[in-house]
Design a protein around this motif. Structure first.
Motif, PDB file in Angstrom:
ATOM      1  N   ASN A  12     -17.868   1.713 -56.647  1.00  0.00           N
ATOM      2  CA  ASN A  12     -17.822   2.091 -55.221  1.00  0.00           C
ATOM      3  C   ASN A  12     -16.779   2.803 -54.580  1.00  0.00           C
ATOM      4  OD1 ASN A  12     -18.546   1.247 -52.657  1.00  0.00           O
ATOM      5  ND2 ASN A  12     -17.735  -0.662 -52.737  1.00  0.00           N
ATOM      6  N   THR A  21     -16.712   6.566 -48.081  1.00  0.00           N
ATOM      7  CA  THR A  21     -17.563   6.194 -46.957  1.00  0.00           C
ATOM      8  C   THR A  21     -18.689   6.990 -46.483  1.00  0.00           C
ATOM      9  OG1 THR A  21     -16.194   7.326 -45.591  1.00  0.00           O
ATOM     10  CG2 THR A  21     -15.542   5.091 -45.971  1.00  0.00           C
ATOM     11  N   THR A  22     -18.857   8.059 -47.392  1.00  0.00           N
ATOM     12  CA  THR A  22     -20.092   8.798 -47.188  1.00  0.00           C
ATOM     13  C   THR A  22     -21.395   8.271 -48.077  1.00  0.00           C
ATOM     14  OG1 THR A  22     -18.406  10.897 -47.372  1.00  0.00           O
ATOM     15  CG2 THR A  22     -20.888  11.170 -47.721  1.00  0.00           C
ATOM     16  N   ALA A  23     -22.169   8.351 -47.288  1.00  0.00           N
ATOM     17  CA  ALA A  23     -23.561   7.469 -47.636  1.00  0.00           C
ATOM     18  C   ALA A  23     -24.062   8.288 -49.017  1.00  0.00           C
ATOM     19  CB  ALA A  23     -24.545   7.727 -46.484  1.00  0.00           C
ATOM     20  N   GLU A  24     -24.043   9.329 -49.158  1.00  0.00           N
ATOM     21  CA  GLU A  24     -24.511   9.866 -50.201  1.00  0.00           C
ATOM     22  C   GLU A  24     -23.720   9.611 -51.180  1.00  0.00           C
ATOM     23  OE1 GLU A  24     -24.640  11.506 -47.547  1.00  0.00           O
ATOM     24  OE2 GLU A  24     -26.591  11.998 -47.127  1.00  0.00           O
ATOM     25  N   VAL A  41     -21.792   7.108 -51.849  1.00  0.00           N
ATOM     26  CA  VAL A  41     -22.088   5.584 -52.224  1.00  0.00           C
ATOM     27  C   VAL A  41     -23.093   5.487 -53.151  1.00  0.00           C
ATOM     28  CG1 VAL A  41     -22.419   3.426 -50.982  1.00  0.00           C
ATOM     29  CG2 VAL A  41     -20.639   4.907 -50.227  1.00  0.00           C
ATOM     30  N   ARG A  42     -24.242   6.145 -52.579  1.00  0.00           N
ATOM     31  CA  ARG A  42     -25.454   6.161 -53.420  1.00  0.00           C
ATOM     32  C   ARG A  42     -25.396   6.746 -54.790  1.00  0.00           C
ATOM     33  NH1 ARG A  42     -27.750   8.227 -48.422  1.00  0.00           N
ATOM     34  NH2 ARG A  42     -28.534   6.502 -47.169  1.00  0.00           N
ATOM     35  N   ARG A  71     -18.114   3.504 -40.618  1.00  0.00           N
ATOM     36  CA  ARG A  71     -19.240   4.309 -40.306  1.00  0.00           C
ATOM     37  C   ARG A  71     -19.456   5.302 -41.279  1.00  0.00           C
ATOM     38  NH1 ARG A  71     -20.314   8.211 -34.964  1.00  0.00           N
ATOM     39  NH2 ARG A  71     -22.628   8.651 -35.556  1.00  0.00           N
ATOM     40  N   LYS A  72     -20.604   5.256 -41.814  1.00  0.00           N
ATOM     41  CA  LYS A  72     -20.826   6.408 -43.077  1.00  0.00           C
ATOM     42  C   LYS A  72     -21.592   7.687 -42.489  1.00  0.00           C
ATOM     43  CE  LYS A  72     -21.013   2.707 -46.434  1.00  0.00           C
ATOM     44  NZ  LYS A  72     -21.792   1.810 -47.243  1.00  0.00           N
ATOM     45  N   HIS A  73     -21.200   8.760 -42.783  1.00  0.00           N
ATOM     46  CA  HIS A  73     -21.548   9.837 -42.231  1.00  0.00           C
ATOM     47  C   HIS A  73     -22.489  10.509 -43.426  1.00  0.00           C
ATOM     48  CE1 HIS A  73     -19.301   9.761 -38.463  1.00  0.00           C
ATOM     49  NE2 HIS A  73     -18.193   9.345 -39.157  1.00  0.00           N
ATOM     50  N   SER A  74     -23.411  11.422 -42.934  1.00  0.00           N
ATOM     51  CA  SER A  74     -24.190  12.085 -43.935  1.00  0.00           C
ATOM     52  C   SER A  74     -23.539  13.207 -44.545  1.00  0.00           C
ATOM     53  CB  SER A  74     -25.650  12.518 -43.364  1.00  0.00           C
ATOM     54  OG  SER A  74     -26.187  13.372 -44.253  1.00  0.00           O
TER      55      SER A  74
END
Length: 723
Positions: A369, A372-375, A377-378, A4-7
């Motif tokens: 890559n 696990t943090t969404a930002e 990863v982006r 799960r990726k948290h903001s």
């Protein structure tokens, strides 16, 4: 299943919420209430010791000196020993105030420091006041005013003193200062009384001034004691009820009406003044004692606030470490990948592209890559896109530079081929020409074509290729320099001072000719047209040095340092920097053969360019006389004008080397002979050059030779007179 990726916003909110609430609530309260009090507590004692105490001592010393000065002015027969001793005490008090206040300068508030400086500056007027007393040129009232003006500045210092942050205690300090001013007025009264007693008379002006002081003293004493609290007011109430105080009030009434003072007045006034000083000192000490508990309470507040803040900080650290470690690990990994891209991968790709290697943009940009943090990863994906774009742009730039270089070489080779053909045609026309003016025009075209060929070779050099001209055998350095000089437009201003003997390896002769020609042309362009340019050569410990010196305006040290750096480390050629083509060419040629080129100021105000050819490129011509040119010291114009048939620089046209005038005509005049150099390598794609034989043009007519010689002689005289 993917984790799960948290903001990152959620994580940062949790990370900062606890420390933000705790620190803002506790430390904001502590800072607002205790920080200022704590700072004042730290400096109040130091300010008291270094400002309050020495200022009070100086004011007391000035009051005593004022009293003794008025006494001396009233009685000319009075002893000066007491006054002299008191002046010494005043000077010592002034020096002590200056020393102590300077030591505590960082702790003294700016308004207080300004008043201390003003008081110290005012004490410089003591010399004038003392001189008036010693010479008796000043009256008693004038002397009284002189000392009073300085003492008033001491009381101004008291008004800016702060002993505590407590408002009630500050009010007590101000009330004490008001009472102190009433004590100062009493001191003035005492001085007037002592002066009148010593003189035995009271003037009308003194009575009027005394009446003003009486009113002011009583008013300030009443106002000041009224503002004190009951415990502090009691001391002054007791003083006001003493016999000494009552006697002084009786003297105040008598002084305003009597014409002759009583001798006992002076003793009584001094006695009351001493008693007043004792009470004032006791009150000041009691106020200072009150400040101590307040300081202790402030320290307790600071300690409590600090302890609670420490607990809050500990909780913040726990939360920060728990959530920050995970984010930190992810960000560090991404950071390392980005730094690896910036510091290693991209520079390596650029270096390989400069070497001409093929680079695959896809294989050079692996995907990033991390975390696990969404930002985060982006951000990794964005970095991958950035590095892919950067590598593709670098590859495109390299391909474009290769294409531009090929265009340079192609155009330059074509121009070079045409110019070689043009030089061959000019050579044939020079051999057939018999008219001196026609021959002069042909020589000018020959010279212009040689310069055009040098510019074409400059494009080839900038593209990284080799021009193609060269010799297999060593070439005399004298001939190399002369060939370089005659490739310059304003060659007639150039003086060549190169000895015969040393030679260069044939494979580098062409490049050295081009290098020296660029430096000589630069010297002629950036110097006045009526000044000479000197080319000097001599053997050096590590090779051979050629110096090109002009007498122009020179250049700034910063500009010269920048150019020397470019010459030492050739920069990458920039198409936008077209004004420095000559510099790029010189730096490229010097780097190709290990030649050192440096600039330095000339003794004549211009610039000197030093070319140090390595010892490995210098050769001695053995077995035959070195190829030589005209005698050393001749300019290009002097070499060409007197000798009919002399053409532009050698190494030009079809690849000859400049030679001296050899043989004579039928009229006995010298004849220029172009020496054959069959070992010269032709440019790529060109047929072998046609070798010129000595005297290939046939003998010149005597009349043409004499006409040419006479015209050249007259031109040389005209140029000599114009210099």
């Amino acid at each position: 299943m993917a984790a799960r990726k948290h903001s990152i916003k959620t994580k940062i909110f949790v990370l900062l919420l606890v420390p933000l609430v705790s620190l803002v609530a506790i430390w904001g309260f502590a800072a607002a209430i205790t920080l200022r009090s704590g700072q004042e507590l730290l400096i109040v004692s130091r300010v008291h010791e270094h400002v309050t105490v020495p200022t009070r001592a100086l004011a007391t010393a000035l009051q005593h000196e004022r009293l003794l000065s008025l006494t001396l002015l009233g009685d000319a027969t009075a002893s000066r020993s007491a006054l002299d001793a008191q002046r010494t005490k005043t000077n010592n008090a002034r020096a002590e105030l200056e020393r102590l206040s300077t030591e505590a300068r960082d702790d003294i508030p700016a308004p207080l420091w300004e008043r201390v400086v003003r008081l110290l500056a005012a004490t410089d007027r003591l010399t004038e006041a003392r001189s008036g007393v010693d010479s008796r040129s000043s009256g008693r009232l004038q002397t009284l005013d002189a000392y009073t003006g300085i003492i008033d500045l001491a009381f101004d210092v008291y008004e800016k003193l702060r002993i505590s942050a407590d408002i009630d205690l500050i009010d007590q300090v101000r009330a004490t200062t008001v009472v102190g001013r009433s004590r100062e007025m009493m001191s003035r009264q005492t001085a007037l009384i002592s002066g009148a007693v010593a003189a035995g008379t009271i003037t009308a002006q003194e009575r009027a001034r005394f009446a003003e002081l009486v009113t002011g003293r009583r008013l300030l004493f009443a106002v000041g004691t009224q503002q004190l609290d009951d415990r502090l007011r009691t001391s002054y109430t007791r003083l006001a009820g003493t016999d000494a105080y009552a006697e002084f009030e009786r003297i105040e009434s008598a002084f305003r009406t009597s014409t002759r003072p009583d001798a006992s007045w002076a003793t009584a006034s001094v006695t009351l003044a001493d008693a007043f000083d004792r009470v004032a000192g006791d009150v000041s000490q009691r106020i200072a004692d009150r400040a101590a508990p307040m300081a202790t309470a402030t320290l307790v507040q600071i300690g409590v606030a600090g302890g609670l803040g420490l607990v809050a900080v500990a909780a913040s650290v726990f939360v920060s470490v728990r959530f920050g470690r995970r984010i930190g690990t992810e960000l560090v990994g991404l950071q390392r990948a980005a730094l690896d891209l910036a510091d290693r991968r991209l520079p390596d790709v650029v270096a390989r592209l400069r070497k001409g290697e093929d680079v695959c943009a896809v294989s050079e940009v692996p995907e990033l890559n991390y975390g696990t943090t969404a930002e985060i990863v982006r951000v990794g994906e964005a970095f991958s896109s950035v590095q892919r774009t950067a590598v593709e742009a670098a590859v495109g730039q390299a391909e474009m530079r290769k294409g531009v270089g090929k265009v340079f070489v192609n155009l330059a080779r074509r121009s070079q081929s045409l110019l070689h053909r043009q030089l061959a045609m000019l050579e044939a026309m020079e051999r057939r020409a018999t008219d001196p003016e026609t021959l002069e025009d042909l020589f000018a075209l020959d010279h212009l074509t040689t310069r055009m060929r040098r510019h074409a070779e400059g494009l080839i050099i900038l593209s990284g290729s080799v021009p193609g001209r060269g010799w297999r055998r060593p070439v005399a350095i004298y001939d190399v320099v002369r060939a370089a000089v005659e490739e310059v437009e304003d060659y007639r201003r150039v003086t060549v001072e190169v000895p015969h003997g040393p030679a260069l390896v044939g494979t580098v002769a062409t490049d050295v000719i081009h290098l020296v020609a660029e430096l000589v042309e630069n010297a002629t362009i950036f110097s006045p047209p009526n000044t000479p340019v000197r080319v000097h050569g001599e053997p050096a410990a590590r090779g051979y040095a050629i110096e090109v010196e002009d007498r122009g305006l020179g250049m700034k040290p910063e500009e010269m340092a920048e150019l020397n750096a470019r010459l030492a480390e050739p920069p990458e050629f920039d198409l936008a920097d077209s004004d420095r083509l000559g510099l790029f060419v010189v730096s490229r040629l010097a780097a190709r053969h290990g030649i050192r080129v440096s600039l330095r100021p000339s003794p004549f105000g211009g610039t000197s360019a030093i070319v140090l050819v390595p010892e490995a490129l210098v050769a001695e011509v053995s077995g035959a006389e070195p190829q030589a040119g005209p005698p050393a010291g001749w300019t290009a114009a002097e070499a060409r004008d007197p000798v009919p048939g002399a053409g532009p620089a050698a190494g030009g046209g079809t690849g000859t080397v400049p030679g001296p005038a050899a043989g004579t005509t039928e009229g006995g005049l010298p004849r220029r002979v172009r020496r054959a150099v069959p070992d010269q390598a032709p440019p790529p794609g060109e047929p072998p050059p046609r070798v010129r034989q000595a005297g290939g043009g046939g003998p010149a007519e005597p009349s043409s030779v004499l006409t040419s010689f006479r015209a050249g002689w007259l031109r040389a005289e005209e140029e000599g007179e114009g210099r």
